[in-house]
Design a protein around this motif. Structure first.
Motif: not given
Length: 354
Positions: A93-117
């Motif tokens: 789920p995204g920030y608002k009920a009824g919406l899923f996670m935004a693509p930009s958020t997913i892209d940032r998640r990928l970057a955050g995981v790699v950087v933290t790793g």
């Protein structure tokens, strides 16, 4: 072989046996170096903007949640697991009920995981470890756009000069109005991010020795700290130089040059407090100004940054000028997306035709 020769051979062999391999040291030295590495990593992390640290922490928490659900070890950051992580994020789920996670958020998640790793867990990850995951994300975005699906809030709208004109006309004639006008015009002038404006100190904003305007030293930045020259504006009521001087004089912040440039105001007495505005508060101010003025957009803290790029492009300024002003990397694709919607009128096949 004599006893002397045998003694020399044995002694030489013994000496060779205790020589550590290249790049390795005795256990005590290795332990000390490991401690220095840990302290260095923590020092760098502590000096990152709070918003960046919080973002990376949230990305890693999402990764850990994914690993728990899929029974994977958290340190298994690999090409395949990042693809699975992208699929997992796509249905969250995204920030608002009824919406899923935004693509930009997913892209940032990928970057955050790699950087933290890499930085916190010392994982030796390939440069292109997330390439397949991002290819999958790109394909999903195309399918989403084709289906007309909406995810997330979308990009922040640009705060343009016509918007600031309306805002200026509705500002109250008090200390709050003086501060908000200066904050808005300064944010626009330096193409600032919320945390960059919030972290400005009074001593970071100085007068140009030749009287051409202000020199703003943006010390705390997500990407590149920079020094921005802010000239006088042609519209006196929207001039960032004049509005800053008015706020500085009215607030009395000049008495504390190490204090925040933009301060909180007491909710009851409306007096200037020592505390500054955090990144979220800066965005809240911009949004509140737009609502009060009844704008046709809902501006956020990122809107002045997009607005300067758009207005600069309309004025015919080269991209390099905006890149320097806002601290983008040379040739930044992100910056150019800020003016894409406006390019259709600046560069149009109908010019000179009809």
């Amino acid at each position: 072989m004599t006893n002397a020769d045998q003694s020399v051979t044995t002694s030489t062999t013994d000496r060779q046996a205790v020589i550590p391999p290249p790049g390795r040291f005795d256990a005590e030295t290795e332990a000390r170096l490991d401690g220095i590495d840990r302290d260095a990593t923590k020092h760098v992390e502590d000096n990152r903007p709070e918003k960046t640290r919080n973002g990376y922490a949230a990305d890693w928490r999402a990764w850990e949640a994914f690993c728990r659900e899929t029974s994977l070890p958290p340190l298994a950051v690999r090409s395949g697991t990042l693809v699975l992580f992208t699929e997992w994020c796509w249905i969250q789920p995204g920030y608002k009920a009824g919406l899923f996670m935004a693509p930009s958020t997913i892209d940032r998640r990928l970057a955050g995981v790699v950087v933290t790793g890499r930085r916190q867990h010392r994982l030796q990850l390939a440069v292109d470890v997330a390439e397949e995951a991002r290819a999958l994300l790109k394909a999903k975005v195309k399918a989403m756009e084709k289906a007309g699906e909406q995810r997330g809030r979308g990009p922040a709208p640009a705060l343009l000069v016509r918007h600031m004109e309306k805002i200026a006309a509705t500002l109250p004639d008090n200390l709050s109005g003086v501060r908000d006008l200066s904050l808005m015009t300064m944010d626009f002038a330096i193409a600032g991010r919320e945390h960059e404006v919030g972290w400005l100190r009074e001593r970071h904003i100085t007068e140009d020795p030749e009287g051409r305007g202000l020199i703003v030293d943006v010390r705390i930045s997500k990407n590149f700290p920079r020094v921005v020259q802010v000239p006088y504006g042609s519209r006196a009521h929207l001039c960032p130089v004049r509005s800053w001087r008015r706020w500085r004089e009215a607030s009395g912040i000049g008495a504390d040059p190490d204090g925040f440039a933009y301060r909180r105001l007491h909710s009851r007495y409306h007096t200037v407090m020592e505390a500054g505005l955090d990144a979220e508060s800066v965005g809240d101010v911009i949004t509140r100004l737009g609502e009060r003025a009844g704008l046709d957009i809902r501006p956020t803290g990122h809107s002045p940054r997009r607005g300067l790029v758009t207005e600069s492009s309309r004025a015919g300024n080269p991209d390099a000028v905006a890149e320097k002003q806002g601290g983008w990397a040379k040739g930044s694709k992100v910056m150019r997306t800020y003016r894409e919607d406006d390019d259709g009128f600046a560069e149009n096949a109908l010019h000179g035709v009809l």
